[in-house]
Design a protein around this motif. Structure first.
Motif, mmCIF file in Angstrom:
data_model
loop_
_atom_site.group_PDB
_atom_site.id
_atom_site.type_symbol
_atom_site.label_atom_id
_atom_site.label_comp_id
_atom_site.label_asym_id
_atom_site.label_seq_id
_atom_site.Cartn_x
_atom_site.Cartn_y
_atom_site.Cartn_z
ATOM 1 N N ASP A 99 -83.405 -2.915 -18.542
ATOM 2 C CA ASP A 99 -82.668 -2.047 -17.646
ATOM 3 C C ASP A 99 -81.276 -2.587 -17.423
ATOM 4 O OD1 ASP A 99 -84.343 -0.035 -17.232
ATOM 5 O OD2 ASP A 99 -85.257 -0.832 -15.410
ATOM 6 N N ASN A 100 -80.289 -1.765 -17.653
ATOM 7 C CA ASN A 100 -78.894 -2.103 -17.368
ATOM 8 C C ASN A 100 -78.533 -3.496 -17.875
ATOM 9 O OD1 ASN A 100 -79.072 0.277 -15.911
ATOM 10 N ND2 ASN A 100 -79.549 -0.826 -14.020
ATOM 11 N N SER A 101 -79.067 -3.818 -19.014
ATOM 12 C CA SER A 101 -78.819 -5.155 -19.537
ATOM 13 C C SER A 101 -77.622 -5.120 -20.466
ATOM 14 C CB SER A 101 -80.062 -5.624 -20.289
ATOM 15 O OG SER A 101 -79.788 -6.844 -20.903
ATOM 16 N N ILE A 102 -76.715 -6.059 -20.276
ATOM 17 C CA ILE A 102 -75.583 -6.120 -21.188
ATOM 18 C C ILE A 102 -75.562 -7.456 -21.888
ATOM 19 C CG2 ILE A 102 -74.197 -4.462 -19.915
ATOM 20 C CD1 ILE A 102 -72.673 -6.725 -18.728
ATOM 21 N N ARG A 103 -75.010 -7.444 -23.064
ATOM 22 C CA ARG A 103 -74.961 -8.659 -23.852
ATOM 23 C C ARG A 103 -73.515 -9.138 -23.913
ATOM 24 N NH1 ARG A 103 -77.231 -7.819 -29.498
ATOM 25 N NH2 ARG A 103 -75.225 -6.863 -29.902
ATOM 26 N N VAL A 104 -73.332 -10.400 -23.690
ATOM 27 C CA VAL A 104 -71.997 -10.998 -23.765
ATOM 28 C C VAL A 104 -72.018 -11.983 -24.920
ATOM 29 C CG1 VAL A 104 -70.213 -12.161 -22.474
ATOM 30 C CG2 VAL A 104 -71.966 -10.894 -21.273
ATOM 31 N N THR A 105 -71.148 -11.795 -25.859
ATOM 32 C CA THR A 105 -71.094 -12.730 -26.987
ATOM 33 C C THR A 105 -69.720 -13.359 -27.092
ATOM 34 O OG1 THR A 105 -70.756 -10.801 -28.356
ATOM 35 C CG2 THR A 105 -72.924 -11.790 -28.422
ATOM 36 N N ASN A 106 -69.632 -14.339 -27.949
ATOM 37 C CA ASN A 106 -68.420 -15.137 -28.141
ATOM 38 C C ASN A 106 -68.068 -15.931 -26.891
ATOM 39 O OD1 ASN A 106 -66.563 -16.066 -29.935
ATOM 40 N ND2 ASN A 106 -64.979 -14.588 -29.365
ATOM 41 N N LEU A 107 -69.083 -16.439 -26.232
ATOM 42 C CA LEU A 107 -68.855 -17.306 -25.076
ATOM 43 C C LEU A 107 -68.574 -18.713 -25.576
ATOM 44 C CD1 LEU A 107 -71.800 -16.265 -22.786
ATOM 45 C CD2 LEU A 107 -69.408 -16.071 -22.217
ATOM 46 N N SER A 108 -67.829 -19.461 -24.793
ATOM 47 C CA SER A 108 -67.615 -20.847 -25.188
ATOM 48 C C SER A 108 -68.868 -21.653 -24.858
ATOM 49 C CB SER A 108 -66.412 -21.429 -24.455
ATOM 50 O OG SER A 108 -66.753 -21.732 -23.135
ATOM 51 N N GLU A 109 -68.967 -22.812 -25.500
ATOM 52 C CA GLU A 109 -70.184 -23.606 -25.329
ATOM 53 C C GLU A 109 -70.347 -24.132 -23.914
ATOM 54 O OE1 GLU A 109 -70.224 -26.669 -28.202
ATOM 55 O OE2 GLU A 109 -70.949 -25.369 -29.797
ATOM 56 N N ASP A 110 -69.239 -24.213 -23.187
ATOM 57 C CA ASP A 110 -69.318 -24.807 -21.842
ATOM 58 C C ASP A 110 -69.758 -23.796 -20.791
ATOM 59 O OD1 ASP A 110 -68.141 -26.913 -23.156
ATOM 60 O OD2 ASP A 110 -66.125 -26.220 -22.641
ATOM 61 N N THR A 111 -69.866 -22.544 -21.182
ATOM 62 C CA THR A 111 -70.148 -21.528 -20.174
ATOM 63 C C THR A 111 -71.568 -21.686 -19.649
ATOM 64 O OG1 THR A 111 -68.740 -20.135 -21.477
ATOM 65 C CG2 THR A 111 -69.948 -19.087 -19.701
ATOM 66 N N ARG A 112 -71.669 -21.706 -18.333
ATOM 67 C CA ARG A 112 -72.971 -21.818 -17.687
ATOM 68 C C ARG A 112 -73.248 -20.545 -16.895
ATOM 69 N NH1 ARG A 112 -73.256 -24.822 -20.799
ATOM 70 N NH2 ARG A 112 -73.427 -27.068 -20.883
ATOM 71 N N GLU A 113 -74.489 -20.463 -16.456
ATOM 72 C CA GLU A 113 -74.886 -19.306 -15.663
ATOM 73 C C GLU A 113 -73.939 -19.061 -14.508
ATOM 74 O OE1 GLU A 113 -78.886 -18.988 -14.030
ATOM 75 O OE2 GLU A 113 -79.586 -19.396 -16.059
ATOM 76 N N GLN A 114 -73.575 -20.186 -13.888
ATOM 77 C CA GLN A 114 -72.727 -20.070 -12.693
ATOM 78 C C GLN A 114 -71.391 -19.414 -13.034
ATOM 79 O OE1 GLN A 114 -71.800 -23.815 -10.972
ATOM 80 N NE2 GLN A 114 -71.434 -22.893 -8.980
#
Lengths: 326, 287
Positions: free
Chosen positions: B203-218
């Motif tokens: 439901d209402n799920s989006i995908r984010v790609t090309n994130l940097s390796e340091d990206t955290r949930e926060q």
């Protein structure tokens, strides 16, 4: 955030002070040597050797040239910040406690404890630029408050001196006449020992912490209580953020009772309050003893806390700190 | 401009392949007033073909003002006890523990608010949000408040099956036989537990790609929170290396929020990378 832990002292911390540029952090403890650290990475620059007792308080001149320290060895020393050389010693009949440089660094105020028949006193001394011409004469000696005077600061334009201590009364002294102009109302003021007192960045108001488990914000000209921040534990230290409307308050269970209870029960966190709304924002944990000293970096981006556990913890805020909403 | 080297025929003569074999010199254009710099390089592939590589970069100048007194004090001589001190003394240690400013009030307040919001949504008829995992009913109650919970425990019927009393008890017969084990996916027709859980995920799920390796949930929380309430954030980590795999899924409570987030953040520069934000394609059932 990952705090930097500074372990330069072997005994409980008593006081922390940043210089005006915020690059150096001075720490005083019950061991005899105050330390100075780089605030950005926690490297120790040096120690000031020469006291022979606990160091209770320090202050640094506006351009970071001189450091003054008050010690239980019945003296207050003036040091050269960058070399650690002792420039002058003021000797007293009783332990020195609070010290503060006046605006312009030409005067300083030093308080002494009551000791073998001597009452507590507030001494105002002239500070010479050339330390070889430094005299020991007090320009002014104020007496009156009962018990120790834990903190003393200069008021606006060096016209007044604000003091707070064991008699739980905040007093405003006139520097010209040596009289008490105003003192806090026992109803609205603190009920127990005042343990800390710190001015805001612009010097228009100040915060006091007391063992009555509250910290109060005062107007420096009228001695009116503006705000009260209540906690569950005695307050040993308080500081005002120079940039945001935050105050940070530290304290905890009294040191003598710490070993008798769980660490979590001690409430050894630095608590952030909203300065205006008096609402608690949050807490920063880490010390395993009461917090005795707190200081905000003048740039508002970091703060440090010193505890009974002998550690100084320097916290550089995360980005989300600046967007806290109430 | 500038770096273009004059090409001389004599240079080519030195080469074995003659003038054809020489690669044109690297050309740098810019940086222009926007700081965009274009570098055109020529390379030779192993099979001898020439390849033109055009790299566009933006040059940013960061000005940091420093107090001269502070700069001078950076190189102070050590004194006192700091003089003989070396790194092994461990006077300065960076905490291994991540410490947060733990918020006192909002934790409780926000939780309450969200619950209220959930209730509101349910009453608005957006019932698909609340699906009881015990009885499979939609929009009536949370799993923990299911009135059939005890029935489930007493009768011992499988989770995911409809509680008795509803008409089509017969759906259970889809499974092989009464006594034998029924895998969750086969239980109770298509009202299975796994189904409802997966539904929640898509439901209402989006995908984010090309994130940097340091990206955290926060970080993602910070990035996406302004668009609306988020029900789930999942950052994919490599199981072996522990590094981020560069993509994440984010579920929004409201579809409109997700749409706005996609419109706003697709192509957004984050941590020097251009994010790609799109609808997560629903997982096709793995056999």
């Amino acid at each position: 955030m990952r705090p930097i832990l500074l372990k330069g002292h072997e005994r409980p911390l008593t006081f922390l002070k940043y210089n005006r540029d915020g690059d150096l952090l001075f720490s005083c403890a019950k061991d005899h040597n105050p330390n100075v650290w780089y605030s950005h990475n926690g490297d120790r620059v040096g120690t000031y050797r020469g006291h022979n007792g606990a160091v209770w308080c320090c202050d640094v001149s506006r351009h970071t040239e001189r450091l003054i320290t008050g010690s239980a060895d019945q003296s207050a020393n003036i040091w050269d910040v960058e070399t650690g050389a002792k420039l002058h010693t003021f000797s007293f009949e009783s332990p020195a406690r609070a010290v503060d440089f006046a605006l312009g660094d030409k005067l300083c105020v030093i308080t002494t404890d009551p000791f073998i028949g001597n009452p507590s006193e507030i001494h105002v001394k002239r500070v010479e630029r050339d330390s070889s011409r430094q005299s020991n004469e007090s320009v002014l000696v104020l007496r009156g408050p009962a018990g120790r005077i834990n903190r003393v600061v200069w008021g606006p334009l060096n016209k007044t001196i604000i003091s707070g201590g064991e008699d739980s009364i905040v007093r405003m002294w006139d520097v010209d006449t040596g009289k008490v102009i105003k003192q806090s109302d026992p109803e609205t003021g603190h009920q127990k020992v005042i343990s800390s007192l710190a001015k805001s960045a612009d010097g228009s108001h100040f915060i006091t912490g007391s063992h009555d488990k509250t910290a109060k914000l005062w107007d420096i000209r009228t001695l009116e209580v503006l705000k009260t921040y209540s906690t569950e534990r005695p307050v040993n230290a308080a500081a005002i953020s120079p940039t945001l409307d935050h105050v940070v308050i530290g304290g905890g269970q009294e040191a003598s009772q710490v070993t008798t209870s769980d660490r979590r029960a001690g409430k050894f966190e630095a608590k952030f309050f909203h300065k205006i709304f008096e609402e608690e924002i949050g807490g920063v944990k880490g010390h395993f003893g009461p917090i005795n000293a707190l200081a905000f970096n003048p740039d508002g981006r970091s703060f440090s806390s010193g505890g009974e556990d002998g550690y100084v913890r320097v916290h550089h805020f995360d980005a989300d700190y600046y967007h806290i909403k109430m | 401009m500038g770096n273009r080297r004059e090409f001389r025929w004599g240079d080519a003569a030195d080469e074995d392949e003659g003038i054809e074999g020489v690669l044109p010199p690297t050309q740098v254009i810019g940086p222009d007033e926007k700081g965009v710099k274009i570098i055109i390089e020529w390379r030779k592939r192993e099979d001898g073909a020439k390849v033109k590589v055009t790299t566009t970069v933006r040059v940013k100048k960061q000005v940091k003002k420093l107090n001269p007194a502070v700069v001078r004090r950076r190189s102070l001589k050590k004194f006192g006890d700091a003089l003989g001190q070396n790194a092994s003394d461990n006077l300065t240690v960076v905490s291994t523990e991540e410490i947060f400013l733990e918020r006192t009030r909002p934790a409780g307040q926000q939780g309450q608010k969200q619950e209220e919001k959930g209730a509101e949504l349910a009453s608005l008829g957006n019932a698909s949000l609340i699906v009881c995992r015990t009885c499979g009913k939609k929009g009536e109650h949370w799993t923990s408040k299911c009135p059939f919970k005890e029935l489930v425990a007493n009768r011992g019927f499988n989770i995911g099956e409809r509680p008795p009393g509803e008409e089509d008890l017969g759906t259970a017969s889809v499974g092989p036989g009464k006594a034998s084990y029924v895998p969750p996916s086969m239980r109770g027709g298509k009202q299975g537990d796994g189904e409802s859980m997966r539904k929640g995920r898509d439901d209402n799920s989006i995908r984010v790609t090309n994130l940097s390796e340091d990206t955290r949930e926060q970080d993602l929380q910070e990035l996406f929170r302004p668009f609306g309430s988020i029900s789930r954030i999942y950052v994919a980590f490599d199981r072996d290396t522990g590094l981020s795999r560069g993509f994440a899924f984010i579920n929004f409570v409201n579809r409109e929020d997700a749409v706005r987030a996609i419109n706003k953040l697709d192509g957004y520069g984050y941590d020097n990378l251009i994010l790609r934000v799109e609808w997560a394609t629903p997982r096709t059932d793995r056999a």
